[in-house]
Every structure is written in structure tokens, then in C-alpha cells.
Write a protein that holds these residues in place. Sequence first.
Motif, PDB file in Angstrom:
ATOM      1  N   ASN A  98       0.854  -1.179   0.000  1.00 45.57           N
ATOM      2  CA  ASN A  98       0.000   0.000   0.000  1.00 45.57           C
ATOM      3  C   ASN A  98       0.892   1.232   0.000  1.00 45.57           C
ATOM      4  O   ASN A  98       1.599   1.498   0.959  1.00 45.57           O
ATOM      5  CB  ASN A  98      -0.902  -0.021   1.239  1.00 45.57           C
ATOM      6  N   HIS A  99       0.829   2.010  -1.070  1.00 46.60           N
ATOM      7  CA  HIS A  99       1.671   3.200  -1.205  1.00 46.60           C
ATOM      8  C   HIS A  99       0.924   4.489  -0.902  1.00 46.60           C
ATOM      9  O   HIS A  99       1.423   5.573  -1.177  1.00 46.60           O
ATOM     10  CB  HIS A  99       2.269   3.276  -2.615  1.00 46.60           C
ATOM     11  N   CYS A 100      -0.252   4.371  -0.332  1.00 48.85           N
ATOM     12  CA  CYS A 100      -1.027   5.550   0.015  1.00 48.85           C
ATOM     13  C   CYS A 100      -0.341   6.281   1.173  1.00 48.85           C
ATOM     14  O   CYS A 100       0.022   5.664   2.188  1.00 48.85           O
ATOM     15  CB  CYS A 100      -2.446   5.149   0.416  1.00 48.85           C
ATOM     16  N   GLU A 101      -0.176   7.584   1.017  1.00 53.02           N
ATOM     17  CA  GLU A 101       0.498   8.351   2.084  1.00 53.02           C
ATOM     18  C   GLU A 101      -0.352   8.463   3.345  1.00 53.02           C
ATOM     19  O   GLU A 101       0.148   8.829   4.399  1.00 53.02           O
ATOM     20  CB  GLU A 101       0.901   9.745   1.581  1.00 53.02           C
ATOM     21  N   ARG A 102      -1.624   8.113   3.282  1.00 53.59           N
ATOM     22  CA  ARG A 102      -2.499   8.184   4.442  1.00 53.59           C
ATOM     23  C   ARG A 102      -2.737   6.828   5.102  1.00 53.59           C
ATOM     24  O   ARG A 102      -3.481   6.729   6.068  1.00 53.59           O
ATOM     25  CB  ARG A 102      -3.850   8.775   4.042  1.00 53.59           C
ATOM     26  N   CYS A 103      -2.109   5.758   4.619  1.00 49.19           N
ATOM     27  CA  CYS A 103      -2.452   4.425   5.139  1.00 49.19           C
ATOM     28  C   CYS A 103      -2.173   4.278   6.633  1.00 49.19           C
ATOM     29  O   CYS A 103      -2.865   3.521   7.312  1.00 49.19           O
ATOM     30  CB  CYS A 103      -1.790   3.324   4.329  1.00 49.19           C
ATOM     31  N   ASP A 104      -1.193   5.000   7.177  1.00 39.14           N
ATOM     32  CA  ASP A 104      -0.896   4.893   8.610  1.00 39.14           C
ATOM     33  C   ASP A 104      -1.981   5.490   9.496  1.00 39.14           C
ATOM     34  O   ASP A 104      -2.158   5.058  10.632  1.00 39.14           O
ATOM     35  CB  ASP A 104       0.445   5.563   8.932  1.00 39.14           C
ATOM     36  N   GLN A 105      -2.709   6.463   8.983  1.00 39.47           N
ATOM     37  CA  GLN A 105      -3.761   7.083   9.792  1.00 39.47           C
ATOM     38  C   GLN A 105      -5.169   6.866   9.221  1.00 39.47           C
ATOM     39  O   GLN A 105      -6.127   7.430   9.721  1.00 39.47           O
ATOM     40  CB  GLN A 105      -3.501   8.589   9.984  1.00 39.47           C
ATOM     41  N   CYS A 106      -5.299   6.024   8.208  1.00 41.05           N
ATOM     42  CA  CYS A 106      -6.584   5.810   7.550  1.00 41.05           C
ATOM     43  C   CYS A 106      -7.512   4.973   8.437  1.00 41.05           C
ATOM     44  O   CYS A 106      -7.219   3.815   8.752  1.00 41.05           O
ATOM     45  CB  CYS A 106      -6.386   5.120   6.204  1.00 41.05           C
ATOM     46  N   GLY A 107      -8.623   5.557   8.813  1.00 45.71           N
ATOM     47  CA  GLY A 107      -9.593   4.868   9.661  1.00 45.71           C
ATOM     48  C   GLY A 107     -10.407   3.818   8.920  1.00 45.71           C
ATOM     49  O   GLY A 107     -11.054   2.982   9.552  1.00 45.71           O
ATOM     50  N   THR A 108     -10.380   3.840   7.596  1.00 42.28           N
ATOM     51  CA  THR A 108     -11.182   2.884   6.830  1.00 42.28           C
ATOM     52  C   THR A 108     -10.350   1.744   6.230  1.00 42.28           C
ATOM     53  O   THR A 108     -10.912   0.793   5.696  1.00 42.28           O
ATOM     54  CB  THR A 108     -11.930   3.588   5.678  1.00 42.28           C
ATOM     55  N   LEU A 109      -9.035   1.816   6.336  1.00 46.16           N
ATOM     56  CA  LEU A 109      -8.174   0.816   5.698  1.00 46.16           C
ATOM     57  C   LEU A 109      -8.467  -0.604   6.195  1.00 46.16           C
ATOM     58  O   LEU A 109      -8.553  -1.534   5.396  1.00 46.16           O
ATOM     59  CB  LEU A 109      -6.696   1.155   5.893  1.00 46.16           C
ATOM     60  N   ASP A 110      -8.646  -0.771   7.489  1.00 39.87           N
ATOM     61  CA  ASP A 110      -8.933  -2.108   8.017  1.00 39.87           C
ATOM     62  C   ASP A 110     -10.270  -2.635   7.488  1.00 39.87           C
ATOM     63  O   ASP A 110     -10.403  -3.825   7.183  1.00 39.87           O
ATOM     64  CB  ASP A 110      -8.944  -2.115   9.545  1.00 39.87           C
ATOM     65  N   PHE A 111     -11.244  -1.738   7.366  1.00 43.56           N
ATOM     66  CA  PHE A 111     -12.532  -2.131   6.809  1.00 43.56           C
ATOM     67  C   PHE A 111     -12.360  -2.618   5.373  1.00 43.56           C
ATOM     68  O   PHE A 111     -12.836  -3.698   5.008  1.00 43.56           O
ATOM     69  CB  PHE A 111     -13.516  -0.956   6.849  1.00 43.56           C
ATOM     70  N   TRP A 112     -11.680  -1.840   4.531  1.00 40.36           N
ATOM     71  CA  TRP A 112     -11.480  -2.215   3.123  1.00 40.36           C
ATOM     72  C   TRP A 112     -10.647  -3.491   2.999  1.00 40.36           C
ATOM     73  O   TRP A 112     -10.926  -4.339   2.156  1.00 40.36           O
ATOM     74  CB  TRP A 112     -10.827  -1.077   2.336  1.00 40.36           C
ATOM     75  N   SER A 113      -9.647  -3.623   3.834  1.00 39.90           N
ATOM     76  CA  SER A 113      -8.823  -4.837   3.818  1.00 39.90           C
ATOM     77  C   SER A 113      -9.652  -6.063   4.188  1.00 39.90           C
ATOM     78  O   SER A 113      -9.512  -7.131   3.578  1.00 39.90           O
ATOM     79  CB  SER A 113      -7.646  -4.712   4.791  1.00 39.90           C
ATOM     80  N   GLY A 114     -10.512  -5.914   5.177  1.00 39.75           N
ATOM     81  CA  GLY A 114     -11.382  -7.010   5.588  1.00 39.75           C
ATOM     82  C   GLY A 114     -12.375  -7.391   4.491  1.00 39.75           C
ATOM     83  O   GLY A 114     -12.605  -8.573   4.226  1.00 39.75           O
ATOM     84  N   LEU A 115     -12.933  -6.382   3.839  1.00 40.54           N
ATOM     85  CA  LEU A 115     -13.864  -6.641   2.741  1.00 40.54           C
ATOM     86  C   LEU A 115     -13.156  -7.368   1.609  1.00 40.54           C
ATOM     87  O   LEU A 115     -13.689  -8.348   1.056  1.00 40.54           O
ATOM     88  CB  LEU A 115     -14.468  -5.327   2.223  1.00 40.54           C
ATOM     89  N   TYR A 116     -11.974  -6.931   1.285  1.00 41.24           N
ATOM     90  CA  TYR A 116     -11.181  -7.561   0.222  1.00 41.24           C
ATOM     91  C   TYR A 116     -10.890  -9.026   0.556  1.00 41.24           C
ATOM     92  O   TYR A 116     -11.008  -9.917  -0.293  1.00 41.24           O
ATOM     93  CB  TYR A 116      -9.893  -6.777   0.028  1.00 41.24           C
ATOM     94  N   ALA A 117     -10.557  -9.300   1.815  1.00 41.10           N
ATOM     95  CA  ALA A 117     -10.287 -10.675   2.250  1.00 41.10           C
ATOM     96  C   ALA A 117     -11.543 -11.541   2.113  1.00 41.10           C
ATOM     97  O   ALA A 117     -11.470 -12.684   1.643  1.00 41.10           O
ATOM     98  CB  ALA A 117      -9.781 -10.693   3.691  1.00 41.10           C
ATOM     99  N   VAL A 118     -12.687 -10.987   2.491  1.00 38.42           N
ATOM    100  CA  VAL A 118     -13.947 -11.739   2.392  1.00 38.42           C
ATOM    101  C   VAL A 118     -14.286 -12.020   0.925  1.00 38.42           C
ATOM    102  O   VAL A 118     -14.706 -13.129   0.582  1.00 38.42           O
ATOM    103  CB  VAL A 118     -15.097 -10.978   3.099  1.00 38.42           C
TER     104      VAL A 118
END
Length: 141
Positions: A98-118
Motif C-alpha cells: 500500500n503506497h497511500c500516504e495516508r495508510c498509517d492514519q486511515c480509519g477505513t483501511l482495516d474495513f477495506w482490507s477485511g472486505l477484500y479478504a472476504v
Amino acid sequence: MRISTKGRYALRLMIDLARRPGSSPVSLKDVAARQDISLKYLEQIVGLLSKAGFVHSARGPQGGYRLARAPEDYTVGEILRLTEGNLAPVACLEGPENHCERCDQCGTLDFWSGLYAVINQYIDRFSLADLVEAEQRKEQK
């Protein structure tokens, strides 16, 4: 995430081929007629599937296509990833890192990662053989 007609038609093509096992290749013209899909569009899709080694082609008057492997050896996920590309719900998850400069503080990243895994777990859980069986069950009703 939305699966395009290319992905949906690729699955229908693969199911059609899987339902006609044996040594004789299946005519793409016949598949197009049975599936009510444009022959030109199917030619594009089968080219992609052939190049990836998912189907084998035979030339000549008795030519056509057949699966390269048994239906149970294909997952829906691998067919969709081939035709659709990455199925990540957001752009930042498309690559290995993940090369997004906001990934360290992104409140939705875990949600999107979980959805992708599902999504991946679900589409990889089904084989082409499973879809063939589901279609056959519906026809018997």
C-alpha cells in the motif's frame, strides 16, 4: 466492486465447456448461440482464457475449445481475476504494497482490507464444477 460482462461471460463460457466433457472441442459459435452472447465478444474472452492456459483450442472444421483442466481444478476467483484484473474494493489495496500516504492514519483501511479478504475467500471457495452443479440443479426444477 462490480463484475463486468467480460467476467460474467467468461464464467458462462467456462461452464458451457465444462458441461460438454470429452475429446471433441466445442464450437464457439455453438456456445454463443446457447449462451446468447455475441460471437465477437466471446472470441475476445476466449483469447484471454486461451493465452492464460485455461482452455485449449483446436483448428479446422471440427475445431473449437475445451477446458485445459478438470472443472474442479478452476476456482471462480482465478477466472474472475484473469478477466477483471484485481478485485480490490479500493485502489490502495491493488498492489502488493500500500503506497497511500495516508495508510498509517486511515480509519477505513482495516474495513477495506477485511472486505477484500472476504471477497477473495468467497470467490476462491467455489470451483467451476460447483457452478456446473448449481446450473444443473436449476434445470432439473
